[in-house]
Design a protein around this motif. Structure first.
Motif, PDB file in Angstrom:
ATOM      1  N   GLY A 180       0.782  -1.238   0.000  1.00  0.00           N
ATOM      2  CA  GLY A 180       0.000   0.000   0.000  1.00  0.00           C
ATOM      3  C   GLY A 180       0.810   1.282   0.000  1.00  0.00           C
ATOM      4  N   GLN A 181       2.145   1.168  -0.053  1.00  0.00           N
ATOM      5  CA  GLN A 181       2.994   2.353  -0.122  1.00  0.00           C
ATOM      6  C   GLN A 181       3.777   2.330  -1.429  1.00  0.00           C
ATOM      7  N   LEU A 182       4.206   3.499  -1.869  1.00  0.00           N
ATOM      8  CA  LEU A 182       5.076   3.576  -3.038  1.00  0.00           C
ATOM      9  C   LEU A 182       6.505   3.771  -2.531  1.00  0.00           C
ATOM     10  N   TYR A 183       7.384   2.833  -2.868  1.00  0.00           N
ATOM     11  CA  TYR A 183       8.780   2.918  -2.433  1.00  0.00           C
ATOM     12  C   TYR A 183       9.651   3.424  -3.576  1.00  0.00           C
ATOM     13  N   MET A 184      10.474   4.406  -3.274  1.00  0.00           N
ATOM     14  CA  MET A 184      11.368   4.981  -4.274  1.00  0.00           C
ATOM     15  C   MET A 184      12.809   4.666  -3.911  1.00  0.00           C
ATOM     16  N   MET A 185      13.494   3.967  -4.811  1.00  0.00           N
ATOM     17  CA  MET A 185      14.898   3.629  -4.575  1.00  0.00           C
ATOM     18  C   MET A 185      15.723   4.508  -5.497  1.00  0.00           C
ATOM     19  N   TYR A 186      16.701   5.206  -4.917  1.00  0.00           N
ATOM     20  CA  TYR A 186      17.458   6.178  -5.704  1.00  0.00           C
ATOM     21  C   TYR A 186      18.915   6.187  -5.264  1.00  0.00           C
ATOM     22  N   THR A 187      19.757   6.790  -6.068  1.00  0.00           N
ATOM     23  CA  THR A 187      21.173   6.910  -5.722  1.00  0.00           C
ATOM     24  C   THR A 187      21.403   8.208  -4.969  1.00  0.00           C
ATOM     25  N   GLY A 188      21.920   8.077  -3.753  1.00  0.00           N
ATOM     26  CA  GLY A 188      22.331   9.258  -2.990  1.00  0.00           C
ATOM     27  C   GLY A 188      23.764   9.597  -3.378  1.00  0.00           C
ATOM     28  N   ASN A 189      23.959  10.831  -3.826  1.00  0.00           N
ATOM     29  CA  ASN A 189      25.296  11.270  -4.219  1.00  0.00           C
ATOM     30  C   ASN A 189      25.942  12.015  -3.050  1.00  0.00           C
ATOM     31  N   THR A 190      27.136  11.607  -2.673  1.00  0.00           N
ATOM     32  CA  THR A 190      27.876  12.340  -1.637  1.00  0.00           C
ATOM     33  C   THR A 190      29.295  12.603  -2.126  1.00  0.00           C
ATOM     34  N   ARG A 191      29.918  13.591  -1.536  1.00  0.00           N
ATOM     35  CA  ARG A 191      31.318  13.911  -1.832  1.00  0.00           C
ATOM     36  C   ARG A 191      32.040  14.135  -0.504  1.00  0.00           C
ATOM     37  N   ASP A 192      33.268  13.635  -0.404  1.00  0.00           N
ATOM     38  CA  ASP A 192      34.031  13.909   0.819  1.00  0.00           C
ATOM     39  C   ASP A 192      34.882  15.168   0.636  1.00  0.00           C
ATOM     40  N   GLU A 193      35.714  15.476   1.651  1.00  0.00           N
ATOM     41  CA  GLU A 193      36.501  16.715   1.604  1.00  0.00           C
ATOM     42  C   GLU A 193      37.392  16.768   0.369  1.00  0.00           C
ATOM     43  N   ALA A 194      37.863  15.602  -0.069  1.00  0.00           N
ATOM     44  CA  ALA A 194      38.733  15.549  -1.258  1.00  0.00           C
ATOM     45  C   ALA A 194      37.916  15.539  -2.559  1.00  0.00           C
ATOM     46  N   TRP A 195      36.591  15.739  -2.422  1.00  0.00           N
ATOM     47  CA  TRP A 195      35.648  15.747  -3.550  1.00  0.00           C
ATOM     48  C   TRP A 195      35.559  14.370  -4.227  1.00  0.00           C
ATOM     49  N   THR A 196      35.872  13.312  -3.475  1.00  0.00           N
ATOM     50  CA  THR A 196      35.700  11.951  -3.989  1.00  0.00           C
ATOM     51  C   THR A 196      34.243  11.543  -3.796  1.00  0.00           C
ATOM     52  N   ARG A 197      33.671  10.937  -4.837  1.00  0.00           N
ATOM     53  CA  ARG A 197      32.265  10.560  -4.814  1.00  0.00           C
ATOM     54  C   ARG A 197      32.072   9.249  -4.046  1.00  0.00           C
ATOM     55  N   HIS A 198      31.032   9.194  -3.212  1.00  0.00           N
ATOM     56  CA  HIS A 198      30.631   7.946  -2.558  1.00  0.00           C
ATOM     57  C   HIS A 198      29.135   7.768  -2.780  1.00  0.00           C
ATOM     58  N   PRO A 199      28.752   6.867  -3.703  1.00  0.00           N
ATOM     59  CA  PRO A 199      27.317   6.687  -3.957  1.00  0.00           C
ATOM     60  C   PRO A 199      26.680   5.706  -2.969  1.00  0.00           C
ATOM     61  N   TYR A 200      25.472   6.018  -2.549  1.00  0.00           N
ATOM     62  CA  TYR A 200      24.669   5.122  -1.717  1.00  0.00           C
ATOM     63  C   TYR A 200      23.347   4.881  -2.438  1.00  0.00           C
ATOM     64  N   GLN A 201      22.802   3.667  -2.292  1.00  0.00           N
ATOM     65  CA  GLN A 201      21.458   3.423  -2.825  1.00  0.00           C
ATOM     66  C   GLN A 201      20.491   3.589  -1.660  1.00  0.00           C
ATOM     67  N   CYS A 202      19.582   4.561  -1.816  1.00  0.00           N
ATOM     68  CA  CYS A 202      18.714   4.990  -0.725  1.00  0.00           C
ATOM     69  C   CYS A 202      17.256   4.626  -1.017  1.00  0.00           C
ATOM     70  N   LEU A 203      16.433   4.719   0.024  1.00  0.00           N
ATOM     71  CA  LEU A 203      15.025   4.358  -0.119  1.00  0.00           C
ATOM     72  C   LEU A 203      14.158   5.432   0.536  1.00  0.00           C
ATOM     73  N   ALA A 204      13.047   5.771  -0.123  1.00  0.00           N
ATOM     74  CA  ALA A 204      12.044   6.664   0.462  1.00  0.00           C
ATOM     75  C   ALA A 204      10.683   6.019   0.209  1.00  0.00           C
ATOM     76  N   SER A 205       9.708   6.355   1.037  1.00  0.00           N
ATOM     77  CA  SER A 205       8.373   5.780   0.810  1.00  0.00           C
ATOM     78  C   SER A 205       7.326   6.885   0.828  1.00  0.00           C
ATOM     79  N   MET A 206       6.290   6.675   0.023  1.00  0.00           N
ATOM     80  CA  MET A 206       5.180   7.628  -0.047  1.00  0.00           C
ATOM     81  C   MET A 206       3.904   6.918   0.338  1.00  0.00           C
ATOM     82  N   ASP A 207       3.106   7.558   1.208  1.00  0.00           N
ATOM     83  CA  ASP A 207       1.830   6.948   1.585  1.00  0.00           C
ATOM     84  C   ASP A 207       0.710   7.463   0.683  1.00  0.00           C
ATOM     85  N   ALA A 208      -0.495   6.968   0.934  1.00  0.00           N
ATOM     86  CA  ALA A 208      -1.636   7.292   0.068  1.00  0.00           C
ATOM     87  C   ALA A 208      -1.977   8.778   0.096  1.00  0.00           C
TER      88      ALA A 208
END
Length: 491
Positions: A116-144
Motif C-alpha cells: 500500500g505504499q510507493l517505495y522509491m529507490m534512488y542513488t544518494g550522491n555524496t562527496r568527501d573533503e577531497a571531492w571523492t564521490r561515494h554513492p549510496y542506494q537509498c530508499l524513500a516511501s510515499m503513503d496514500a
C-alpha cells in the motif's frame, strides 16, 4: 554565460540568494520557448525521469531537478502526477537531498508499490573533503496521502569490488516473491555494465553479480538501465556512454537503446539477447524509463535532452523537458515499437485536414499554421526523388522531415530550425527506411518535435528553437509526384 562554481552548483534551495528564485521565475516566464503540453521544470534544469509508476489510481512521474540554474548541480526529485498520461500536475519537491547519504544530490532511481505504499529507490550522491564521490542506494516511501519519508540509512551502502564510484540509477521490479534491481555501473577497467541485486523486502539487498550480457566492452558507463519483460521476451533499455559514431548510428554525444532476448535468468544473471538498437533517431533523447500501466501496457518516458550539451534556453534560466509517454510493443521478436499513448488525443482541439497531389513543388498549407499541434501526414503513390514536409517554417526558418527514395532514408534536418544548437550533435539525422507508403506522425510543441514513422517503426525526438513567428507547414516533393493526406489538431 556565467559558469557556476562548485559551491554554487551544490546549494540547497534554502540556500538561494535573496530574490534569486523570483528572478529566475521571471526570466523563465519571459522565455519564448516554454512548452505548452510537455513536462518542464518551473526553473532551472530538468533531466532524467525517475520513479515512473502507477499508484493509487494515478501515474506518478518524478524528474531530476536542479532548481537554481541550468548546470548539473544539487539534484532534487520533482514530483508530478496524472490520471490520464496527458495532463500532468506539478506537486513540487518529492525528494530533497542534503542528508548524510545524499548530501550532494538525490540522483536517479525508480519506484515500486509494496504493502500500500510507493517505495522509491534512488542513488544518494555524496562527496568527501577531497571531492571523492561515494554513492549510496537509498530508499524513500510515499503513503496514500502523498507524504514522502526517507529511510534514515542506505539500503546498499557500498560499491562492490571491481567497480568505480560510477554506480547509480537503480531500477526495481518484482519477480515471484522477491524484488530485484539493476544498477548502472562502471568496471575498474573503465568499461560499462549493469549489475544485479536481490531483496525480499526492499530493505536488505544481496549482490548477485553482473548482468551477463553479450555486450563487452560497450562504452565506458551504462546509465539508467531498465529491465522488464514484454511478450515473453526480456528487454534491457540503457544509456551507454562512449560509443563511437558508425555511419548513421550513434551520432549523439551519448546514446539510449535496448537489447531484446530470452528473459533474464535470475539464478545465473545470464541474459541472452540480440544486437543493441538505438531507441530514437533524433538529437535529444536520453535516460528512458518505463513503467507498467494498470492494463498491462509498458509505457516509456525519456528526457528530451542530453548531458554535456548546451541549449538556447540556458540563458533563460531553464533547460530540459520530458518526452510524451509512449507505449511499447515488440515487432518481429527483436524490435521495440514506440507509439504515442492514445490518451494524448485528450489534448486535441481544432482539427483541419487536406488531401492533395504535388508535382515538383513546395506547397504552404493555408490554415495549417501553428506552434503546438499534433499532425499526421500520410504519403502514398509517390515516384518523386524526395518528399516530405517543412514545419515551424517562415521566410528564414524551417525544420525539414523528408524521405529520400534513392537512398531509402528518412532525414531530419534542423540546420535552419532557428536558434543554433550546440554543434556537438550536428544538425542532420538519417536512418535507412524502405517503404512504399509513409506515415509521419508529429507532436510539435513550442520548442520540440517528436516524430513517429509508420506507427513507431522509427522515432525522431528533437528540441528545436524557432522564432515564435515561424508557424508555417509546407508539403513538398521534387523529381516527381506524391499524394499527401494531412490531418492536424491544435494542442
Amino acid at each position: 554565460m556565467h559558469m557556476m562554481t562548485r559551491e554554487e552548483k551544490y546549494r540547497l534551495i534554502e540556500q538561494a540568494r535573496p530574490g534569486e528564485l523570483a528572478q529566475l521565475r521571471d526570466q523563465v516566464e519571459r522565455s519564448p520557448w516554454r512548452q505548452s503540453y510537455h513536462i518542464q521544470a518551473p526553473t532551472g534544469l530538468l533531466n532524467d525521469p525517475n520513479g515512473f509508476s502507477y499508484y493509487q489510481g494515478e501515474y506518478h512521474l518524478f524528474y531530476q531537478w536542479f532548481p537554481l540554474g541550468t548546470e548539473h548541480g544539487m539534484k532534487y526529485w520533482y514530483h508530478t502526477k496524472s490520471s490520464n498520461l496527458a495532463v500532468w500536475e506539478g506537486l513540487g519537491i518529492g525528494i530533497a537531498p542534503g542528508g548524510p547519504y545524499d548530501s550532494h544530490g538525490a540522483y536517479s532511481g525508480s519506484a515500486i508499490e509494496k504493502d500500500g505504499q510507493l517505495y522509491m529507490m534512488y542513488t544518494g550522491n555524496t562527496r568527501d573533503e577531497a571531492w571523492t564521490r561515494h554513492p549510496y542506494q537509498c530508499l524513500a516511501s510515499m503513503d496514500a496521502d502523498g507524504r514522502i519519508v526517507k529511510l534514515n540509512r542506505p539500503v546498499i551502502s557500498s560499491v562492490p569490488p571491481g567497480y568505480t564510484d560510477h554506480f547509480r540509477d537503480p531500477k526495481v521490479w518484482k519477480s515471484g516473491k522477491d524484488y530485484y534491481c539493476v544498477i548502472g555501473a562502471q568496471r575498474t577497467d573503465l568499461t560499462g555494465c549493469a549489475v544485479l541485486y536481490r531483496s525480499e523486502d526492499l530493505l536488505d539487498w544481496t549482490f548477485m553479480g553482473e548482468m551477463k550480457s553479450g555486450l563487452s566492452p560497450f562504452g565506458y558507463m551504462w546509465e539508467c538501465p531498465d529491465y522488464f519483460e514484454l511478450d515473453e521476451s526480456g528487454v534491457l533499455i540503457f544509456s551507454p556512454q562512449g560509443l563511437q559514431a558508425d555511419g548513421d548510428l550513434y551520432n549523439n554525444i551519448y546514446q539510449t537503446g535496448y537489447v531484446i532476448g530470452q528473459p533474464l535468468d535470475l539464478s545465473t544473471g545470464e541474459f541472452r539477447h540480440g544486437a543493441f538498437r538505438e531507441l530514437d533517431r533524433g538529437f535529444d533523447f536520453y535516460a528512458a524509463q518505463t513503467t507498467q500501466g494498470p492494463d498491462g501496457r509498458r509505457i516509456l518516458v525519456a528526457w528530451m535532452g542530453l548531458p554535456d550539451v548546451a541549449y538556447p534556453t540556458d540563458t533563460h534560466g531553464w533547460s530540459g523537458c520530458l518526452t510524451i509517454p509512449r507505449q511499447l510493443t515488440i515487432q518481429g521478436g527483436n524490435k521495440l515499437i514506440q507509439q504515442p499513448v492514445p490518451e494524448l488525443a485528450k489534448l486535441r482541439k481544432t482539427q483541419s485536414g487536406a488531401t492533395l497531389t504535388l508535382k515538383d513543388e513546395v506547397k504552404h498549407l493555408n490554415g495549417f499554421d501553428g506552434t503546438s499541434y499534433e499532425l499526421i501526414c500520410e504519403i502514398s503513390m509517390f515516384d518523386a526523388e524526395e518528399l516530405g514536409l517543412e514545419f515551424r517554417a517562415s521566410g528564414h526558418e524551417k525544420t525539414v522531415l523528408k524521405y529520400d527514395t534513392g537512398q531509402k532514408k528518412i532525414i531530419l534536418d534542423r540546420t535552419f530550425s532557428g536558434q543554433a544548437m550546440d554543434e556537438i550533435n550536428g544538425n542532420i539525422r538519417r536512418c535507412g527506411f524502405n517503404a512504399d507508403r509513409l506515415k509521419f506522425h508529429l507532436f510539435v510543441d513550442t520548442s520540440s518535435v517528436e516524430i513517429f514513422i509508420n506507427d513507431g517503426e522509427e522515432v525522431f525526438t528533437s528540441r528545436i528553437f524557432p522564432d515564435p513567428a515561424s508557424k508555417e507547414i509546407r508539403l513538398f516533393c521534387s523529381g516527381g509526384t506524391a499524394e499527401f493526406r494531412v490531418c492536424k489538431w491544435d494542442i
